[in-house]
Design a protein around this motif. Structure first.
Motif, PDB file in Angstrom:
ATOM      1  N   VAL A  73     101.738  40.482 100.802  1.00  0.00           N
ATOM      2  CA  VAL A  73     102.016  39.147 101.348  1.00  0.00           C
ATOM      3  C   VAL A  73     102.857  39.352 102.607  1.00  0.00           C
ATOM      4  O   VAL A  73     104.062  39.608 102.528  1.00  0.00           O
ATOM      5  N   PRO A  74     102.256  39.259 103.781  1.00  0.00           N
ATOM      6  CA  PRO A  74     102.990  39.545 105.022  1.00  0.00           C
ATOM      7  C   PRO A  74     104.072  38.499 105.303  1.00  0.00           C
ATOM      8  O   PRO A  74     103.943  37.332 104.936  1.00  0.00           O
ATOM      9  N   TYR A  75     105.118  38.932 105.964  1.00  0.00           N
ATOM     10  CA  TYR A  75     106.120  37.992 106.455  1.00  0.00           C
ATOM     11  C   TYR A  75     105.558  37.232 107.655  1.00  0.00           C
ATOM     12  O   TYR A  75     104.768  37.764 108.445  1.00  0.00           O
ATOM     13  N   GLY A  76     105.966  35.984 107.772  1.00  0.00           N
ATOM     14  CA  GLY A  76     105.627  35.201 108.951  1.00  0.00           C
ATOM     15  C   GLY A  76     104.232  34.613 108.956  1.00  0.00           C
ATOM     16  O   GLY A  76     103.822  34.020 109.960  1.00  0.00           O
ATOM     17  N   GLN A  77     103.491  34.752 107.850  1.00  0.00           N
ATOM     18  CA  GLN A  77     102.141  34.198 107.785  1.00  0.00           C
ATOM     19  C   GLN A  77     102.024  33.221 106.611  1.00  0.00           C
ATOM     20  O   GLN A  77     102.672  33.400 105.575  1.00  0.00           O
ATOM     21  N   VAL A  78     101.176  32.206 106.792  1.00  0.00           N
ATOM     22  CA  VAL A  78     100.982  31.217 105.732  1.00  0.00           C
ATOM     23  C   VAL A  78     100.320  31.882 104.531  1.00  0.00           C
ATOM     24  O   VAL A  78      99.326  32.608 104.664  1.00  0.00           O
ATOM     25  N   TRP A  79     100.888  31.626 103.368  1.00  0.00           N
ATOM     26  CA  TRP A  79     100.414  32.224 102.111  1.00  0.00           C
ATOM     27  C   TRP A  79     100.173  31.121 101.095  1.00  0.00           C
ATOM     28  O   TRP A  79     100.887  30.116 101.062  1.00  0.00           O
ATOM     29  N   ARG A  80      99.196  31.283 100.238  1.00  0.00           N
ATOM     30  CA  ARG A  80      98.782  30.222  99.311  1.00  0.00           C
ATOM     31  C   ARG A  80      99.724  30.027  98.123  1.00  0.00           C
ATOM     32  O   ARG A  80      99.468  29.178  97.267  1.00  0.00           O
ATOM     33  N   ALA A  81     100.786  30.807  98.045  1.00  0.00           N
ATOM     34  CA  ALA A  81     101.811  30.638  97.007  1.00  0.00           C
ATOM     35  C   ALA A  81     101.225  30.728  95.606  1.00  0.00           C
ATOM     36  O   ALA A  81     101.611  29.998  94.693  1.00  0.00           O
TER      37      ALA A  81
ATOM     38  N   SER B 161      94.718  29.807 101.471  1.00  0.00           N
ATOM     39  CA  SER B 161      95.267  29.332 102.747  1.00  0.00           C
ATOM     40  C   SER B 161      94.371  29.691 103.925  1.00  0.00           C
ATOM     41  O   SER B 161      94.777  29.563 105.078  1.00  0.00           O
ATOM     42  N   PHE B 162      93.144  30.114 103.625  1.00  0.00           N
ATOM     43  CA  PHE B 162      92.284  30.637 104.688  1.00  0.00           C
ATOM     44  C   PHE B 162      91.902  29.572 105.707  1.00  0.00           C
ATOM     45  O   PHE B 162      91.692  29.875 106.882  1.00  0.00           O
ATOM     46  N   THR B 163      91.789  28.314 105.270  1.00  0.00           N
ATOM     47  CA  THR B 163      91.440  27.242 106.206  1.00  0.00           C
ATOM     48  C   THR B 163      92.622  26.298 106.431  1.00  0.00           C
ATOM     49  O   THR B 163      92.440  25.167 106.884  1.00  0.00           O
ATOM     50  N   TYR B 164      93.817  26.785 106.116  1.00  0.00           N
ATOM     51  CA  TYR B 164      95.013  25.956 106.300  1.00  0.00           C
ATOM     52  C   TYR B 164      95.140  25.515 107.753  1.00  0.00           C
ATOM     53  O   TYR B 164      94.918  26.290 108.691  1.00  0.00           O
ATOM     54  N   SER B 165      95.532  24.237 107.940  1.00  0.00           N
ATOM     55  CA  SER B 165      95.771  23.702 109.284  1.00  0.00           C
ATOM     56  C   SER B 165      97.116  22.980 109.289  1.00  0.00           C
ATOM     57  O   SER B 165      97.362  22.101 108.456  1.00  0.00           O
ATOM     58  N   GLN B 166      97.971  23.348 110.220  1.00  0.00           N
ATOM     59  CA  GLN B 166      99.280  22.706 110.311  1.00  0.00           C
ATOM     60  C   GLN B 166      99.154  21.214 110.579  1.00  0.00           C
ATOM     61  O   GLN B 166     100.034  20.430 110.219  1.00  0.00           O
ATOM     62  N   ALA B 167      98.045  20.805 111.178  1.00  0.00           N
ATOM     63  CA  ALA B 167      97.831  19.385 111.463  1.00  0.00           C
ATOM     64  C   ALA B 167      97.757  18.555 110.179  1.00  0.00           C
ATOM     65  O   ALA B 167      97.941  17.333 110.217  1.00  0.00           O
ATOM     66  N   GLU B 168      97.490  19.224 109.056  1.00  0.00           N
ATOM     67  CA  GLU B 168      97.386  18.515 107.774  1.00  0.00           C
ATOM     68  C   GLU B 168      98.697  18.532 106.988  1.00  0.00           C
ATOM     69  O   GLU B 168      98.748  18.054 105.861  1.00  0.00           O
TER      70      GLU B 168
END
Length: 317
Positions: free
Chosen positions: A30-38, A88-95
């Motif tokens: 689980v990299p630091y600084g990247q969105v992760w699906r928790a 989180s592969f299609t995660y969008s901050q706009a959502e």
């Protein structure tokens, strides 16, 4: 799936549990600084049945995709309006519906990723993700008082409106939580309109006290006492003792004893008066009189009071 009720609000977390399996997790798998699906696989989701706050920030009721951005000293917890994606592969901050920053904490090793509810209070809880040796907590707050007040209002539009106790229960809740006292007074008046009783008159007196209307409270309380049964009077006097209002309690004990000498419990009241005066002989005598006619389920308790009085112990302490 994990659920917890806070007040009357349900919180549900739906997640999958990946294993450490000997791997290096943070900053690697689980990299630091990247969105992760928790979690693992499809979206981890969290559902709130009512509006809440997350770390003090408001979030509407509903189901959210739960994502996180790990960091060595700070994590970002994300509540996404999109709760149906795969990971989180299609995660969008706009959502995003909300983002909050929290501090990770060290924890005992967790082979499987786990969510937990801790520090549960009537209006809050702490949700914690724990995996490997890292825990990530965030606080969920609920305005339980307002939610219950709103729910009571809805209930009182149903059958509960036709009974005295429905309105009285609602008024007592508001009073006990020091919320909407004027509304509580209106509820109690409706209870009294349905049926005037010792219970609702006494509650009204308490509400008037809380509103600072002392004279009205005294008059209503006096009226309540005229509606009380001997046992209600006795129990009310015991409540007064619990509030350190001994003289008020003793006045009721004396009046009850004079009016209803055949009731067994009035003798326990007089015993308490004698006990407070240090007259343990008369106190024990009155308590033995009570013991002789007390119901079977009360005899053991009363007998214990007799023994304490015979040992010259004040039963009011």
């Amino acid at each position: 799936m994990l659920s917890q009720r806070v007040g009357i609000t349900d919180i549900t977390i739906n997640y999958h549990r990946p294993l450490v399996n000997g791997r290096r997790i943070w900053g690697s798998l689980v990299p630091y600084g990247q969105v992760w699906r928790a979690g693992a696989n499809e979206n981890t989701t969290i559902t709130f049945s009512d509006p809440v706050t997350i770390e003090g920030k408001p979030l509407d009721k509903g189901t959210y995709g739960l994502h996180m951005i790990p960091g060595e000293s700070e994590w970002t917890v994300i509540f996404s309006k999109n709760s149906t994606s795969w990971g989180s592969f299609t995660y969008s901050q706009a959502e995003d519906a909300l983002r909050v920053n929290v501090k990770p904490q060290p924890t005992d090793p967790h082979e499987a990723l786990t969510y937990d509810f801790g520090r549960i209070k009537p209006d809050s809880t702490v949700v914690t993700l724990a995996w490997e040796k890292v825990a990530v907590p965030f606080t969920v707050g609920v305005n339980t008082k307002e939610l219950v007040a709103e729910d009571l209002h809805k209930q009182l539009r149903g059958l509960a409106q036709y009974s005295w106790d429905g309105w009285d229960d609602a008024a007592n809740y508001l009073l006990d939580n020091n919320a909407h006292l004027e509304e509580a007074l209106q509820y109690e008046d409706k209870s009294i309109q349905n049926e005037e009783r010792f219970e609702n008159l006494l509650t009204k007196a308490r509400i008037l006290d809380a509103l600072g209307r002392k004279e009205d409270a005294t008059g209503t309380r006096d009226k309540a006492l005229t509606r009380a049964t001997p046992l209600q009077l006795h129990l009310y006097a015991r409540q007064l003792q619990g509030q350190k209002k001994q003289e008020e309690a003793f006045a009721i004990f004396r009046s009850n004893y004079k009016k209803y000498p055949s009731e067994w419990f009035v003798h326990t009241g007089m015993a308490r008066i004698y006990s407070a005066q240090g007259d343990f002989g008369n106190a024990a005598k009155e308590m033995k009189t009570a013991l002789a006619s007390a119901p079977d389920q009360q005899k053991s308790y009363v007998d214990g009071l007799v023994r304490r009085l015979e040992a010259k112990e004040d039963i009011n302490k």
